[in-house]
Design a protein around this motif. Sequence first.
Motif, short mmCIF file in Angstrom:
data_model
loop_
_atom_site.label_atom_id
_atom_site.label_comp_id
_atom_site.label_asym_id
_atom_site.label_seq_id
_atom_site.Cartn_x
_atom_site.Cartn_y
_atom_site.Cartn_z
N VAL A 37 1.04 -1.17 0.01
CA VAL A 37 -0.13 -0.03 -0.04
C VAL A 37 0.93 1.24 -0.17
N GLU A 38 0.19 2.34 -0.46
CA GLU A 38 1.08 3.72 -0.53
C GLU A 38 0.97 4.38 0.84
N ASP A 39 2.28 5.12 1.48
CA ASP A 39 2.18 5.72 2.46
C ASP A 39 2.72 7.03 1.99
N GLN A 40 2.06 8.18 1.91
CA GLN A 40 2.52 9.37 1.51
C GLN A 40 3.01 10.17 2.69
N ALA A 41 2.85 9.73 4.10
CA ALA A 41 3.36 10.30 5.41
C ALA A 41 4.47 9.74 5.83
N MET A 42 5.18 8.79 5.24
CA MET A 42 6.05 8.06 5.90
C MET A 42 7.20 8.93 6.49
N VAL A 43 7.95 8.62 7.56
CA VAL A 43 9.12 8.92 7.95
C VAL A 43 10.34 8.09 8.03
N LYS A 44 11.49 8.54 7.90
CA LYS A 44 12.72 7.54 8.00
C LYS A 44 13.53 8.22 9.40
N THR A 45 14.22 7.20 10.16
CA THR A 45 14.83 7.96 11.21
C THR A 45 16.11 6.90 11.58
N GLU A 46 16.63 7.19 12.60
CA GLU A 46 17.74 6.51 13.27
C GLU A 46 17.26 5.62 14.58
N PRO A 47 17.80 4.56 14.99
CA PRO A 47 17.27 4.07 16.42
C PRO A 47 17.36 4.99 17.51
N PHE A 48 18.26 5.93 17.47
CA PHE A 48 18.39 6.90 18.58
C PHE A 48 17.36 7.91 18.78
N ILE A 49 16.83 7.97 19.94
CA ILE A 49 15.80 8.97 20.37
C ILE A 49 15.88 9.40 21.78
N GLN A 50 15.98 10.78 21.88
CA GLN A 50 16.20 11.36 23.13
C GLN A 50 15.28 12.72 23.50
N TRP A 51 14.46 12.80 24.54
CA TRP A 51 13.76 13.85 24.94
C TRP A 51 13.89 14.22 26.42
N VAL A 52 14.37 15.22 26.74
CA VAL A 52 15.00 15.81 28.07
C VAL A 52 14.10 16.97 28.61
N ILE A 53 13.08 16.72 29.61
CA ILE A 53 11.92 17.63 29.74
C ILE A 53 12.12 18.30 31.37
N GLU A 54 12.19 19.54 31.28
CA GLU A 54 12.21 20.00 32.86
C GLU A 54 10.81 19.43 33.58
N ASP A 55 11.10 19.21 34.82
CA ASP A 55 9.96 18.74 35.70
C ASP A 55 8.99 19.93 36.13
N ILE A 56 8.42 20.43 34.76
CA ILE A 56 7.43 21.72 35.31
C ILE A 56 6.47 21.40 34.29
N ILE A 63 13.05 12.99 32.75
CA ILE A 63 12.48 14.18 33.26
C ILE A 63 13.48 14.79 34.14
N THR A 64 13.90 15.75 34.34
CA THR A 64 14.76 16.58 34.89
C THR A 64 14.75 17.83 35.72
N ALA A 65 15.38 18.29 36.35
CA ALA A 65 15.38 19.53 37.20
C ALA A 65 16.08 20.53 36.28
N ALA A 66 16.95 20.08 35.71
CA ALA A 66 17.90 21.04 34.90
C ALA A 66 18.15 20.70 33.36
N VAL A 67 17.63 21.39 32.27
CA VAL A 67 17.68 20.84 31.07
C VAL A 67 18.91 21.63 30.65
N ALA A 68 19.31 22.63 30.93
CA ALA A 68 20.36 23.70 30.04
C ALA A 68 21.55 22.65 30.02
N PRO A 69 21.91 22.04 30.89
CA PRO A 69 23.16 21.20 30.58
C PRO A 69 23.24 20.29 29.38
N TRP A 70 22.14 19.72 29.27
CA TRP A 70 21.89 18.82 28.10
C TRP A 70 21.68 19.44 26.80
#
Length: 489
Positions: A247-266, A280-287
């Motif tokens: 079937v055709e998928d016009q919205a597909m995406v391609k990517t790598e295995p790595f995924i990261q999301w660091v979110i301030e605990d607010i 979830i972290t108290a300080a995102v700035a260093p990351w």
Amino acid sequence: MSRLSSKTLADLPADVIRPGYDRARVKAGVVHLGIGAFHRAHQAVIFDDALNAGDLRWGIIAASLRSPSVHDQMVPQDGLYTMLVRDGGSEQARVIGAVQAVIVAPQDPQALVAALASPDTHIVTLTITEKGYKLDPATGALIEDDPQLAADLVSLDTPRTAPGYLVAALARRRAAGLAPFTAISCDNLPHNGTRLRNAVLALAGRHDVTLADWIAERGAFPQTMIDRIVPATTPQDIAALTARLGVEDQAMVKTEPFIQWVIEDIFCGPRPDFGAGVQITAAVAPWEEAKLRLLNGAHSGIAYLGGLAAIDHVHEVLALPEARIFVEALWDEAETTLSPPPELDVAAYRRELMARFDNPTLRHRTRQIAMDGSQKLPQRLLATIAARLNAGQGIDALTLAVAGWVRWQAGQDDLGQPHVVDDPLAAPIAATLGTATTTQQRVAAILAFDAVVPPALDDSAQFRDALTRWLTILENDGARAALASFRPD
């Protein structure tokens, strides 16, 4: 050819991962502004994980603030799309079902305001790029002469900008007795949560000071850092996936295995029980600082120098030994400006970055990374240069990357082939450089362009001399010669 959809989902090959939940029972707890490939390969996957874990509050209503193209790709597919995770010779296909609806905001602004104001909405995420915040990159003030923002300053009856939609919806939530949502910027900006908060409060204050006070007191704008390489999808990718799925998928995406999301605990309301890939972290700035100055800084250098050398993809640039030497030297310089969190092993992170850059199956285009350079350079390279100068340290590799950006503004590569300088400040930068007839004059002109370059760098003789030297080599001999002549300190 049939399209991927709820009806064709069951007919996919057995090795394709499908949503493990009843999509009809999902509530849309997230509204996302700026539904491009990155969101579909990153935040949407995280919320899809939450749905698969059994918490059905985290479906997504997505909105495009400009083009209907993603809407037209996804709506015929019932919001379904395939994410291909590529690593070397392996490829895993997974269908993501988190997106419940796609709104084209300019066509139906009230539908987006209504979604944002819905009692079900707890989190709003944004990938609108640096220019979507309508903030001057140098001063942080609202760009009041921006036509869309100017309209929102007059009236929010039909918002035009991301801050405008948020303020209009927050006003409606307050009037209905609802709490604000948590608004999470997912763009590569230093202090992105603060910038989003500032834009929203500034615009709200121009309409209703009490609304701005309510948002400031009760809203939440956490800082975040996001990381995943998501190259642009090509027609060849779609054709290959069609052959694989049937079937055709016009919205597909391609990517790598790595995924990261660091979110301030607010947060000011519910949030998912985030799983793998989220911290979830108290300080995102260093990351955030480490990613901007190592991954993104190197990416910009690779994009401009590789693009000038007429090299299409990141892994092909790094096939040049001199390019690898340059990237390692840039990281050496940037690393001294970091204050990494205890959990971040910088040496291991650098090795991991190089391996990600080397992934040949991603085919990450240099021209894709080169977009919007005027919005990216201040945090990716110029801030690092300023920190090094303040510490009395060298800036040779970092300055070569900046020189690559300046040379890119000429609109042609080293083979004389033209390219579009895809940047919101392309016209004023071209006008600034267009009156210069020598390399020294071009350097003086760009250093005086304070919408990108901070005054402290304009006043630095060390930076001026290094930029002149590298730009001279790039203009006379090209990017390959510049890389070949580079010698780490």
